[in-house]
Design an enzyme around this catalytic site. Sequence first.
Site, PDB file in Angstrom:
ATOM      1  N   GLU A  18     -12.250  -3.177   0.909  1.00  0.00           N
ATOM      2  CA  GLU A  18     -13.074  -3.460  -0.549  1.00  0.00           C
ATOM      3  C   GLU A  18     -12.147  -2.916  -1.589  1.00  0.00           C
ATOM      4  O   GLU A  18     -11.173  -1.949  -1.266  1.00  0.00           O
ATOM      5  CB  GLU A  18     -14.153  -2.383  -0.287  1.00  0.00           C
ATOM      6  CG  GLU A  18     -14.051  -1.021  -0.130  1.00  0.00           C
ATOM      7  CD  GLU A  18     -13.499  -0.681   1.151  1.00  0.00           C
ATOM      8  OE1 GLU A  18     -13.650  -1.544   2.078  1.00  0.00           O
ATOM      9  OE2 GLU A  18     -13.020   0.653   1.035  1.00  0.00           O
ATOM     10  N   SER A  78       1.008  10.228  -9.853  1.00  0.00           N
ATOM     11  CA  SER A  78       0.526   9.408  -8.836  1.00  0.00           C
ATOM     12  C   SER A  78       0.841   7.676  -9.336  1.00  0.00           C
ATOM     13  O   SER A  78       0.980   7.049  -8.567  1.00  0.00           O
ATOM     14  CB  SER A  78      -0.714   9.623  -8.376  1.00  0.00           C
ATOM     15  OG  SER A  78      -1.550   9.686  -9.291  1.00  0.00           O
ATOM     16  N   LYS A  81      -0.014   3.996  -4.096  1.00  0.00           N
ATOM     17  CA  LYS A  81      -0.961   3.160  -3.289  1.00  0.00           C
ATOM     18  C   LYS A  81      -0.261   2.060  -2.503  1.00  0.00           C
ATOM     19  O   LYS A  81      -0.468   1.716  -1.160  1.00  0.00           O
ATOM     20  CB  LYS A  81      -2.315   2.327  -3.806  1.00  0.00           C
ATOM     21  CG  LYS A  81      -3.578   3.333  -4.179  1.00  0.00           C
ATOM     22  CD  LYS A  81      -4.758   2.545  -4.421  1.00  0.00           C
ATOM     23  CE  LYS A  81      -5.834   3.418  -4.874  1.00  0.00           C
ATOM     24  NZ  LYS A  81      -5.490   4.098  -6.307  1.00  0.00           N
TER      25      LYS A  81
HETATM   26  C1  LIG Z   1      -6.228   5.533  -6.476  1.00  0.00           C
HETATM   27  C2  LIG Z   1      -5.442   6.267  -7.458  1.00  0.00           C
HETATM   28  C3  LIG Z   1      -5.632   7.778  -7.382  1.00  0.00           C
HETATM   29  C4  LIG Z   1      -6.532   8.420  -6.323  1.00  0.00           C
HETATM   30  O1  LIG Z   1      -6.408   8.026  -4.821  1.00  0.00           O
HETATM   31  P1  LIG Z   1      -5.819   9.217  -3.940  1.00  0.00           P
HETATM   32  O2  LIG Z   1      -6.259   8.528  -2.644  1.00  0.00           O
HETATM   33  O3  LIG Z   1      -6.770  10.427  -4.322  1.00  0.00           O
HETATM   34  O4  LIG Z   1      -4.461   9.448  -4.045  1.00  0.00           O
HETATM   35  C5  LIG Z   1      -4.760   8.450  -7.926  1.00  0.00           C
HETATM   36  N1  LIG Z   1      -3.841   8.252  -8.849  1.00  0.00           N
HETATM   37  C6  LIG Z   1      -3.781   6.846  -9.060  1.00  0.00           C
HETATM   38  C7  LIG Z   1      -2.721   6.281  -9.919  1.00  0.00           C
HETATM   39  C8  LIG Z   1      -4.450   5.971  -8.446  1.00  0.00           C
HETATM   40  O5  LIG Z   1      -4.412   4.514  -8.599  1.00  0.00           O
END
Ligand SMILES: *Cc1c(COP(=O)(O)O)cnc(C)c1O
Length: 401
Positions: A117, A382, A95
């Site tokens: 938000e 992610s 993010k």
């Molecule tokens: C917020 C988050 C997601 C989901 O958000 P996307 O916009 O679908 O990528 C996925 N993995 C992690 C670690 C997150 O913090």
Amino acid sequence: MADIMSATGPDEQGFFGKYGGKFLPPQLEAPFAEIIEAYYRIANDAAFIDELRSIRKHFQGRPTPVYHARKLSLANGGAHIYLKREDLNHTGAHKINHCMGEGLLAKYMGKRRVIAETGAGQHGVALATAAAYFGLECEIHMGEVDIAKQAPNVSRMRLLGAKVVPVTHGLKTLKEAVDSAFEAYLADYQNSIYCIGSVVGPHPFPMMVRDFQKVVGIEAREQFREMTGNLPDAVCACVGGGSNAMGIFHGFLQDPTALFGVEPLGRGPKTGDHAATMSYGREGIIHGFKCYLLQNEDGSPAPVYSCASGLDYPGVGPEHCHFKDTGRVQYVTCSDDECRDAFFKLCRLEGIIPAIESSHAVAFALAKAREMKHGAILVNLSGRGDKDLDYVIENWGVGEG
Ligand SMILES: *Cc1c(COP(=O)(O)O)cnc(C)c1O
């Protein structure tokens, strides 16, 4: 970065095929028009691109590595699994890629405040980090219920200097927080910019957030080719709103690589306790854009559930919806149980504690690798699991053996 505005859509009205657009109350038309105009101008500016590149390298820790999970692959059998390590970003997830972009845009637009938000608090923490870096004020709207559930993230935001505004009406969760953040933005858009947390919301956000996340796919493709001399046969990523998936997919759109978006099936389709928007949703409008939507009979967003708080959103990014219809990306699901199994395997076999969100993508990769027998599958990891430890220990324990 040179191709940040490459011609992959949306159209001028912000549509990817049938999806996306800009469904706003009339008062918000002018503020959003200002953001669109500024983004088209600033995103092509050499100084902006250079500064973002420098931030990524010196502050965020990019490029993040691609890692061959050899032990996991051998224990699993079949195709080899590689991980794009977005968990190694500063703040622990992807993010920050778009929050630093949004913060830099705010600075170039001469704004002094960012407003957003947050649900579970991950977007709030990443944006508060960006705001501290750029010296911007930061106001995060959060439902009272979520504030109580996510105390560590609330503390992080406050430590970083953000103002956390409790939202006390309705169900006191994400939906009310969105309304509240929009209201605050409307009241002060001369000085502020609204910053969304995924490839969702009204145009230009699905495009902008995607462009800021594309660095993931561009790096991963280059790194994978350098390591193996080839392209991966498949790439997969978890899909909540869809930003990390969109980021890595865009590196491989022109390749023969198969692309898979993994949605949370929670406790299963029959229970209704899931957030598998692509599989069980139908066209609808949420938060100012059109997408596949899990909805009640009257068209209002349905309640959703996942063990991963970052994935429980009833809508999904419009470009994903378009990719589903064109068939370029396949959307699949992973249950809480499959996710838990993958989480522990990655901990034990590779020494990596993944985010529960990311574990959904790992779970799919494990199953797909066995089915493929040969070749390679690249997973966008992610985020890291530090934020999830309380949930894991309370609900799953420390795993056996
Ligand atoms: C917020 C988050 C997601 C989901 O958000 P996307 O916009 O679908 O990528 C996925 N993995 C992690 C670690 C997150 O913090």
